[in-house]
Design a protein around this motif. Sequence first.
Motif, mmCIF file in Angstrom:
data_model
loop_
_atom_site.group_PDB
_atom_site.id
_atom_site.type_symbol
_atom_site.label_atom_id
_atom_site.label_comp_id
_atom_site.label_asym_id
_atom_site.label_seq_id
_atom_site.Cartn_x
_atom_site.Cartn_y
_atom_site.Cartn_z
ATOM 1 N N GLN A 125 0.821 -1.223 0.000
ATOM 2 C CA GLN A 125 0.000 0.000 0.000
ATOM 3 C C GLN A 125 0.853 1.269 0.000
ATOM 4 O OE1 GLN A 125 -0.868 -2.411 2.553
ATOM 5 N NE2 GLN A 125 -2.447 -3.310 1.265
ATOM 6 N N MET A 126 2.131 1.119 -0.290
ATOM 7 C CA MET A 126 3.042 2.258 -0.287
ATOM 8 C C MET A 126 2.534 3.377 -1.195
ATOM 9 S SD MET A 126 7.087 2.200 -1.114
ATOM 10 C CE MET A 126 7.988 3.681 -1.402
ATOM 11 N N GLY A 127 2.009 3.019 -2.349
ATOM 12 C CA GLY A 127 1.496 4.019 -3.290
ATOM 13 C C GLY A 127 0.365 4.847 -2.701
ATOM 14 N N LEU A 128 -0.527 4.195 -1.956
ATOM 15 C CA LEU A 128 -1.635 4.917 -1.315
ATOM 16 C C LEU A 128 -1.118 5.918 -0.292
ATOM 17 C CD1 LEU A 128 -4.100 1.944 -0.622
ATOM 18 C CD2 LEU A 128 -4.368 3.752 -2.322
ATOM 19 N N VAL A 129 -0.126 5.493 0.481
ATOM 20 C CA VAL A 129 0.441 6.376 1.506
ATOM 21 C C VAL A 129 1.142 7.561 0.845
ATOM 22 C CG1 VAL A 129 2.054 6.517 3.446
ATOM 23 C CG2 VAL A 129 0.666 4.458 3.139
ATOM 24 N N ILE A 130 1.938 7.289 -0.186
ATOM 25 C CA ILE A 130 2.662 8.370 -0.892
ATOM 26 C C ILE A 130 1.674 9.366 -1.484
ATOM 27 C CG2 ILE A 130 4.094 8.896 -2.909
ATOM 28 C CD1 ILE A 130 5.675 6.361 -2.321
ATOM 29 N N LYS A 131 0.616 8.863 -2.092
ATOM 30 C CA LYS A 131 -0.395 9.735 -2.702
ATOM 31 C C LYS A 131 -1.024 10.647 -1.645
ATOM 32 C CE LYS A 131 -4.410 9.403 -5.731
ATOM 33 N NZ LYS A 131 -5.355 8.496 -6.365
ATOM 34 N N ASP A 132 -1.317 10.083 -0.486
ATOM 35 C CA ASP A 132 -1.906 10.851 0.609
ATOM 36 C C ASP A 132 -0.936 11.935 1.088
ATOM 37 O OD1 ASP A 132 -2.572 11.103 3.756
ATOM 38 O OD2 ASP A 132 -4.390 10.575 2.629
ATOM 39 N N VAL A 133 0.323 11.569 1.254
ATOM 40 C CA VAL A 133 1.330 12.536 1.714
ATOM 41 C C VAL A 133 1.514 13.647 0.680
ATOM 42 C CG1 VAL A 133 3.770 12.875 2.305
ATOM 43 C CG2 VAL A 133 2.555 10.868 3.154
ATOM 44 N N GLN A 134 1.601 13.281 -0.591
ATOM 45 C CA GLN A 134 1.805 14.288 -1.649
ATOM 46 C C GLN A 134 0.657 15.288 -1.680
ATOM 47 O OE1 GLN A 134 4.586 14.807 -2.726
ATOM 48 N NE2 GLN A 134 5.355 13.368 -4.225
ATOM 49 N N SER A 135 -0.574 14.808 -1.473
ATOM 50 C CA SER A 135 -1.720 15.726 -1.504
ATOM 51 C C SER A 135 -1.655 16.713 -0.335
ATOM 52 C CB SER A 135 -3.034 14.949 -1.493
ATOM 53 O OG SER A 135 -3.230 14.322 -0.247
ATOM 54 N N LYS A 136 -1.156 16.248 0.814
ATOM 55 C CA LYS A 136 -1.044 17.139 1.973
ATOM 56 C C LYS A 136 0.177 18.051 1.874
ATOM 57 C CE LYS A 136 -3.429 13.942 5.022
ATOM 58 N NZ LYS A 136 -3.236 12.874 6.012
ATOM 59 N N ALA A 137 1.242 17.581 1.260
ATOM 60 C CA ALA A 137 2.468 18.377 1.150
ATOM 61 C C ALA A 137 2.305 19.506 0.139
ATOM 62 C CB ALA A 137 3.637 17.495 0.755
ATOM 63 N N GLN A 138 1.430 19.341 -0.822
ATOM 64 C CA GLN A 138 1.140 20.355 -1.841
ATOM 65 C C GLN A 138 2.390 20.937 -2.478
ATOM 66 O OE1 GLN A 138 -1.237 22.992 0.545
ATOM 67 N NE2 GLN A 138 -3.129 21.974 -0.040
ATOM 68 N N GLY A 139 3.268 20.038 -2.950
ATOM 69 C CA GLY A 139 4.439 20.480 -3.680
ATOM 70 C C GLY A 139 5.569 21.028 -2.830
ATOM 71 N N ARG A 140 5.469 20.910 -1.513
ATOM 72 C CA ARG A 140 6.525 21.449 -0.653
ATOM 73 C C ARG A 140 7.553 20.387 -0.270
ATOM 74 N NH1 ARG A 140 4.092 23.774 4.242
ATOM 75 N NH2 ARG A 140 2.614 22.092 3.988
ATOM 76 N N ALA A 141 7.386 19.167 -0.808
ATOM 77 C CA ALA A 141 8.353 18.102 -0.538
ATOM 78 C C ALA A 141 8.603 17.340 -1.835
ATOM 79 C CB ALA A 141 7.825 17.156 0.533
ATOM 80 N N ASP A 142 9.867 17.070 -2.117
ATOM 81 C CA ASP A 142 10.249 16.331 -3.314
ATOM 82 C C ASP A 142 9.713 14.901 -3.231
ATOM 83 O OD1 ASP A 142 13.090 14.789 -4.614
ATOM 84 O OD2 ASP A 142 11.777 16.095 -5.776
ATOM 85 N N GLY A 143 9.256 14.379 -4.339
ATOM 86 C CA GLY A 143 8.685 13.034 -4.374
ATOM 87 C C GLY A 143 9.631 11.962 -3.880
ATOM 88 N N SER A 144 10.916 12.101 -4.188
ATOM 89 C CA SER A 144 11.876 11.091 -3.747
ATOM 90 C C SER A 144 12.052 11.126 -2.225
ATOM 91 C CB SER A 144 13.225 11.287 -4.441
ATOM 92 O OG SER A 144 13.755 12.560 -4.167
ATOM 93 N N ARG A 145 11.986 12.319 -1.628
ATOM 94 C CA ARG A 145 12.062 12.427 -0.166
ATOM 95 C C ARG A 145 10.852 11.773 0.476
ATOM 96 N NH1 ARG A 145 12.167 18.165 1.842
ATOM 97 N NH2 ARG A 145 12.132 17.175 3.881
ATOM 98 N N VAL A 146 9.667 12.017 -0.098
ATOM 99 C CA VAL A 146 8.437 11.428 0.435
ATOM 100 C C VAL A 146 8.503 9.908 0.329
ATOM 101 C CG1 VAL A 146 5.948 11.207 0.077
ATOM 102 C CG2 VAL A 146 7.021 13.463 -0.015
ATOM 103 N N ALA A 147 8.904 9.408 -0.842
ATOM 104 C CA ALA A 147 8.978 7.957 -1.046
ATOM 105 C C ALA A 147 9.957 7.322 -0.060
ATOM 106 C CB ALA A 147 9.390 7.646 -2.483
ATOM 107 N N ALA A 148 11.094 7.948 0.158
ATOM 108 C CA ALA A 148 12.088 7.410 1.090
ATOM 109 C C ALA A 148 11.536 7.390 2.514
ATOM 110 C CB ALA A 148 13.367 8.232 1.029
ATOM 111 N N ALA A 149 10.835 8.450 2.915
ATOM 112 C CA ALA A 149 10.268 8.512 4.265
ATOM 113 C C ALA A 149 9.180 7.460 4.446
ATOM 114 C CB ALA A 149 9.706 9.909 4.536
ATOM 115 N N VAL A 150 8.348 7.258 3.405
ATOM 116 C CA VAL A 150 7.290 6.245 3.476
ATOM 117 C C VAL A 150 7.907 4.853 3.550
ATOM 118 C CG1 VAL A 150 5.394 5.169 2.194
ATOM 119 C CG2 VAL A 150 5.526 7.653 2.362
#
Length: 158
Positions: A125-150
Motif C-alpha cells: 500500500q506504499m502508493g496509497l500512503v505516498i499519494k496521501d502525503v503528496q496531496s497534503k504536502a502540496q508540492g513542498r516536498a520532493d517526491g523522492s524524499r516522500v517515497a524514502a520517508a514512506v
Amino acid sequence: MSELKNRLRTDLTAAMKARDTLTTATLRLALAAITTAEVAGTEAKELSDDQVVAVLQKEVRKRGEAAEAFAGAGRAEQAAKERAEADVLSAYLPTALTDDEVAELVRSAIDSVAAATGTAPTMRQMGLVIKDVQSKAQGRADGSRVAAAVKLALGAGG
C-alpha cells in the motif's frame, strides 16, 4: 492569469531594467516553460498557481541535475551557473518541508490509510500512503524524499 505567473513577469521586467542578466535569462526560460505547459495537449489552458509551482519545481530539478552533470564533467563554471539559476527559481517556490514535517505527514497518512483499509499498510500500500502525503504536502516536498520517508516508515513498522 495566475498570481505567480504575473509576479514572474513583473520581476522579469524589473530584472531587465536592472540589467541583471542571470535573473532575466532564468525568468525568461521559466516563463517559456510555463507557456509550453499551457499550450501542451489538445487545447490551450491557463495554469493555476499550483500548476505554475509544479512547472517551476521541474525547472529547479532540471537545473540541479544539470549542475551535477557539469560538476561531474569538470565544468565547475557551468555547474555554478545552473545552481545560480536554480536559486533564482527556488525563490518563487513555497518553503520546503523539513524532514520532521515530512515524517509527521507520513505518520498521519499511514494512520488514515490504516483507517480506510482496516489494517496497517504494508509495502503493497506504499502508493496509497505516498499519494496521501503528496496531496497534503502540496508540492513542498520532493517526491523522492516522500517515497524514502514512506519506505522507511513502512519498513520499520511492517
